[in-house]
Design an enzyme around this catalytic site. Sequence first.
Site, PDB file in Angstrom:
ATOM      1  N   ASP A  55      -3.278  -0.730   0.412  1.00 57.87           N
ATOM      2  CA  ASP A  55      -2.499  -0.092   1.472  1.00 57.87           C
ATOM      3  C   ASP A  55      -2.876  -0.768   2.785  1.00 57.87           C
ATOM      4  O   ASP A  55      -3.963  -0.546   3.325  1.00 57.87           O
ATOM      5  CB  ASP A  55      -2.814   1.401   1.545  1.00 57.87           C
ATOM      6  CG  ASP A  55      -2.241   2.186   0.364  1.00 57.87           C
ATOM      7  OD1 ASP A  55      -2.074   1.594  -0.715  1.00 57.87           O
ATOM      8  OD2 ASP A  55      -1.981   3.397   0.526  1.00 57.87           O
ATOM      9  N   LYS A  94       5.217   2.725   3.514  1.00 56.85           N
ATOM     10  CA  LYS A  94       4.451   3.965   3.662  1.00 56.85           C
ATOM     11  C   LYS A  94       4.516   4.419   5.111  1.00 56.85           C
ATOM     12  O   LYS A  94       4.391   3.605   6.034  1.00 56.85           O
ATOM     13  CB  LYS A  94       3.008   3.713   3.227  1.00 56.85           C
ATOM     14  CG  LYS A  94       2.054   4.875   3.382  1.00 56.85           C
ATOM     15  CD  LYS A  94       0.667   4.499   2.858  1.00 56.85           C
ATOM     16  CE  LYS A  94      -0.374   5.557   3.178  1.00 56.85           C
ATOM     17  NZ  LYS A  94      -1.739   5.164   2.698  1.00 56.85           N
ATOM     18  N   LYS A  96       6.271   5.858   0.242  1.00 62.45           N
ATOM     19  CA  LYS A  96       5.125   6.770   0.224  1.00 62.45           C
ATOM     20  C   LYS A  96       4.995   7.483   1.566  1.00 62.45           C
ATOM     21  O   LYS A  96       4.521   6.896   2.532  1.00 62.45           O
ATOM     22  CB  LYS A  96       3.830   6.005  -0.090  1.00 62.45           C
ATOM     23  CG  LYS A  96       2.577   6.882  -0.079  1.00 62.45           C
ATOM     24  CD  LYS A  96       1.331   6.080  -0.412  1.00 62.45           C
ATOM     25  CE  LYS A  96       0.060   6.880  -0.243  1.00 62.45           C
ATOM     26  NZ  LYS A  96      -1.167   6.100  -0.565  1.00 62.45           N
TER      27      LYS A  96
END
Length: 309
Positions: free
Chosen positions: A141, A209, A245
């Site tokens: 991430d 995300k 996400k």
Amino acid sequence: MTAGEASLRRFLHGLPGVDQVGAEARAAALGTRSIKTTAKAYALDLAISMVDLTTLEGQDTPGKVKALATKALRPDPADPGCPKVAAVCVYGDLVATAKEVVGDQVNVAAVATAFPSGRASLEVKLADTRDAVAAGADEIDMVIDRGAFLAGRYLQVFEEIVAVKEACRRPDGSHAHLKVIFETGELQTYDNVRRASWLAMLAGGDFIKTSTGKVQPAATLPVTLVMLEAVRDFREATGVQVGVKPAGGIRTAKDAIKYLVMVNEVAGDDWLTPEWFRFGASTLLNDLLMQRTKLATGRYSGPDYFTLD
């Protein structure tokens, strides 16, 4: 369109603008849908299977991460039928600790690239990523440089994502999956969220995300709506599917179900799997488990029935 700063800017600023009122109204309307009985039971299990169970604190210890990883494998020890979560998300230096517990049964995600600020040299960010991948991370991430993005240095952000994606490569040629974090609370407008979404997808991000969870506002339904529209349109244009996400601030089963309804209505049921949609959360899982137990037994279990994360 990615050959130079000018062409990339033309493309990103040529994307249709987001109708703020319309996006917020549609998100609010989708959030009123009611799901009952069998459909609710399915939604709760699906949401559990989509959780990236997260601990990203300076006080994290190997013991805490092992306990979290154990919970990821068996969220409800009293019910072996309860699904596993999708991943455990930790700092890079604790990847090996989490991997020791979950093995290949649950993914281990590592935050990288000078999380959460992204304020470091590219060399440091790439080293951060390589270290996590070498330790066994299944997913990375990364955070984008919001300062560069907001200053209009889109090519710099694009090239950084490309470089981090390459740093996710393993010796056998496979890649750790790359999630690109925007920190939407700092992007200021829905138009910027749409531009960041397309920029990250063009650069090869596997997931987009919303947030680090360290800045408010974090995930919101309207922001996620804009991102879901982007991945839907990107697949239509390129044939490439990218995951989404939302992370930060999603704490209740009721909230999670609102997001699942939105995924189904905006992007389609192809995204209703842990491979293409995740919740970044630390407290959400316990509420999902409590609601699941209530549905099965007719009785609420107190918060202390499940472990604190």
